[in-house]
Design a protein around this motif. Structure first.
Motif, mmCIF file in Angstrom:
data_model
loop_
_atom_site.group_PDB
_atom_site.id
_atom_site.type_symbol
_atom_site.label_atom_id
_atom_site.label_comp_id
_atom_site.label_asym_id
_atom_site.label_seq_id
_atom_site.Cartn_x
_atom_site.Cartn_y
_atom_site.Cartn_z
ATOM 1 N N ASP A 74 -2.012 -20.190 -4.348
ATOM 2 C CA ASP A 74 -1.202 -19.414 -3.262
ATOM 3 C C ASP A 74 -1.808 -19.672 -1.942
ATOM 4 O O ASP A 74 -3.081 -20.023 -1.718
ATOM 5 C CB ASP A 74 -1.380 -17.916 -3.712
ATOM 6 C CG ASP A 74 -0.581 -17.678 -4.687
ATOM 7 O OD1 ASP A 74 0.044 -18.502 -5.342
ATOM 8 O OD2 ASP A 74 -0.339 -16.410 -4.980
ATOM 9 N N GLU A 75 -0.884 -19.858 -1.089
ATOM 10 C CA GLU A 75 -1.210 -20.304 0.308
ATOM 11 C C GLU A 75 -2.189 -18.777 0.784
ATOM 12 O O GLU A 75 -1.738 -17.791 0.627
ATOM 13 C CB GLU A 75 0.038 -20.384 1.353
ATOM 14 C CG GLU A 75 -0.466 -20.564 2.704
ATOM 15 C CD GLU A 75 0.973 -20.839 3.713
ATOM 16 O OE1 GLU A 75 0.863 -20.852 4.776
ATOM 17 O OE2 GLU A 75 2.048 -20.894 2.962
ATOM 18 N N GLY A 76 -3.125 -19.057 1.827
ATOM 19 C CA GLY A 76 -3.799 -17.845 2.105
ATOM 20 C C GLY A 76 -4.850 -17.370 1.156
ATOM 21 O O GLY A 76 -5.308 -16.267 1.175
ATOM 22 N N PHE A 123 0.281 -8.349 0.999
ATOM 23 C CA PHE A 123 0.904 -9.641 0.784
ATOM 24 C C PHE A 123 2.165 -9.685 1.918
ATOM 25 O O PHE A 123 2.421 -10.805 2.269
ATOM 26 C CB PHE A 123 1.683 -9.538 -0.459
ATOM 27 C CG PHE A 123 0.626 -9.357 -1.607
ATOM 28 C CD1 PHE A 123 -0.252 -10.454 -2.068
ATOM 29 C CD2 PHE A 123 0.503 -8.447 -2.398
ATOM 30 C CE1 PHE A 123 -1.186 -10.467 -3.070
ATOM 31 C CE2 PHE A 123 -0.781 -8.196 -3.346
ATOM 32 C CZ PHE A 123 -1.230 -9.294 -3.731
ATOM 33 N N LYS A 175 -4.954 -13.383 4.473
ATOM 34 C CA LYS A 175 -5.977 -14.402 3.816
ATOM 35 C C LYS A 175 -7.019 -13.681 3.171
ATOM 36 O O LYS A 175 -7.582 -12.699 3.417
ATOM 37 C CB LYS A 175 -6.486 -15.295 5.015
ATOM 38 C CG LYS A 175 -5.705 -16.283 5.790
ATOM 39 C CD LYS A 175 -6.699 -17.151 6.517
ATOM 40 C CE LYS A 175 -5.800 -18.355 7.076
ATOM 41 N NZ LYS A 175 -6.415 -19.222 7.880
ATOM 42 N N LYS A 230 0.741 -11.447 4.666
ATOM 43 C CA LYS A 230 0.039 -12.745 4.544
ATOM 44 C C LYS A 230 -1.334 -12.724 4.995
ATOM 45 O O LYS A 230 -1.745 -13.626 5.689
ATOM 46 C CB LYS A 230 0.858 -13.912 5.085
ATOM 47 C CG LYS A 230 2.284 -13.983 4.667
ATOM 48 C CD LYS A 230 3.005 -15.155 5.434
ATOM 49 C CE LYS A 230 4.304 -15.522 4.597
ATOM 50 N NZ LYS A 230 5.310 -14.351 4.568
ATOM 51 N N GLU A 273 -2.154 -8.952 10.005
ATOM 52 C CA GLU A 273 -2.419 -10.433 9.671
ATOM 53 C C GLU A 273 -3.760 -11.121 9.768
ATOM 54 O O GLU A 273 -4.211 -12.075 9.321
ATOM 55 C CB GLU A 273 -1.276 -11.289 10.566
ATOM 56 C CG GLU A 273 -0.046 -11.133 10.211
ATOM 57 C CD GLU A 273 1.134 -11.604 11.017
ATOM 58 O OE1 GLU A 273 0.645 -12.429 12.009
ATOM 59 O OE2 GLU A 273 2.448 -11.252 10.888
#
Length: 302
Positions: free
Chosen positions: A195-197, A129, A134, A132, A56
């Motif tokens: 998209d987030e991240g 993905f 970044k 998640k 992560e």
């Protein structure tokens, strides 16, 4: 042996292997896309999907070739390693480079790991993905990207040499170059721009104000930098500074990686017909999109 020495030895090995190969063997095709055979192979691509494990807190950089990936990678290295007085790992951080056993070695690296790739969105490993991770995605205007990639081919023992800019231009426009079509890459990322991240920035924006770019990037990844640290990273991260130290950081390959780093160099190469062809392609693929707006095409490509 320091990690930097290990890294330079890996680079020298790749260059020597390429120099011993005939030009027609320097590239291979995987899933319809061309890749350099001295640094990529099908086994590594397959292992990327099954053996690579994301974390992560991985710091991931994505960019089409010659859009500023080596420059941005240096900035990220300084954010993660230099300001904490840590030595970067000796492993080449490009996910698709090297032999499959690199993924075992990556598991031994301490967090956060700085990783990078030229792969298309749809070819990124699923674990990125799932965790998640970044991702900082860097784009450069297509005209300067094409010219920079042409010179990269011409000066690079790892890639076959083109006889002329005109021949290369046609291959660039049809996506018959390493890592495939610039425009396919851009269209795919435009769909994920919110998209987030995901943070998208441009080579031109970084050239305009590197301090601000460093602050935005560090905030995105959750790094707390002092003004002094931002200044330290920005001073080390100018193109002039990186070019001067390129032999030290990348060995003989440094001269290939760092050429001009300018905005607008395309004007020295493009014919009027090529301008019109590129403008039409941009219009077809990116006009009216968020990514198209970010690129300021009318400012940098007209």
């Amino acid at each position: 042996m320091t990690n930097r020495v290990k890294f330079l030895q890996e680079v020298e090995k790749v260059v020597s292997a390429a120099e011993a190969m005939s030009p027609d063997k320097l590239l291979f095709t995987y899933n319809g896309v061309l890749f350099p055979s001295t640094i990529c192979n099908a086994e590594t691509f397959e292992a990327l999907g099954s053996c690579f494990e994301s974390r992560e807190d991985d710091v991931m950089l994505v960019a089409y070739p010659k859009c500023g990936s080596n420059w941005t990678l240096q900035l990220l290295y300084d954010m993660v390693y230099s300001i904490h007085d840590k030595e970067p790992p000796g492993i080449i951080p490009m996910l698709e480079f090297g032999a499959p056993d690199k993924f075992e070695r990556l598991k031994q690296e301490s967090s956060p790991r700085v990783l990078t790739t030229h792969l298309f969105y749809d070819n990124l490993p699923k674990t990125v993905f799932d965790k998640k991770v970044k991702m900082l995605v860097v784009f450069r205007n297509p005209k300067d990207t094409a010219v920079s990639l042409f010179h990269f081919y011409t000066n690079n023992p790892v890639l076959p040499t083109y006889s002329s800019w005109d021949t290369f231009f046609q291959d660039f426009m049809s996506g018959k170059v390493c890592w495939g079509s610039y425009f396919d890459h851009a269209v795919a990322w435009n769909k994920h721009i919110d998209d987030e991240g995901v943070m998208i920035t441009t080579f031109e924006e970084m050239k305009k104000d590197l301090d601000i770019a460093i602050k935005k990037i560090s905030e995105f990844f959750g790094f707390s930098l002092t003004e002094e640290q931002v200044q330290f990273i920005a001073n080390k991260g100018t193109f002039k500074s990186m070019k001067e130290k390129s032999m030290q950081t990348h060995g003989q390959f440094g001269q290939v990686l760092f050429r001009k780093g300018d905005v607008g160099d395309w004007k020295n190469n493009f014919t009027e017909a090529q301008n019109q062809e590129m403008d039409a392609k941009f219009e077809e693929c990116l006009a009216g999109t968020k990514l198209g707006e970010m690129m300021n095409y009318n400012v940098h490509c007209k």
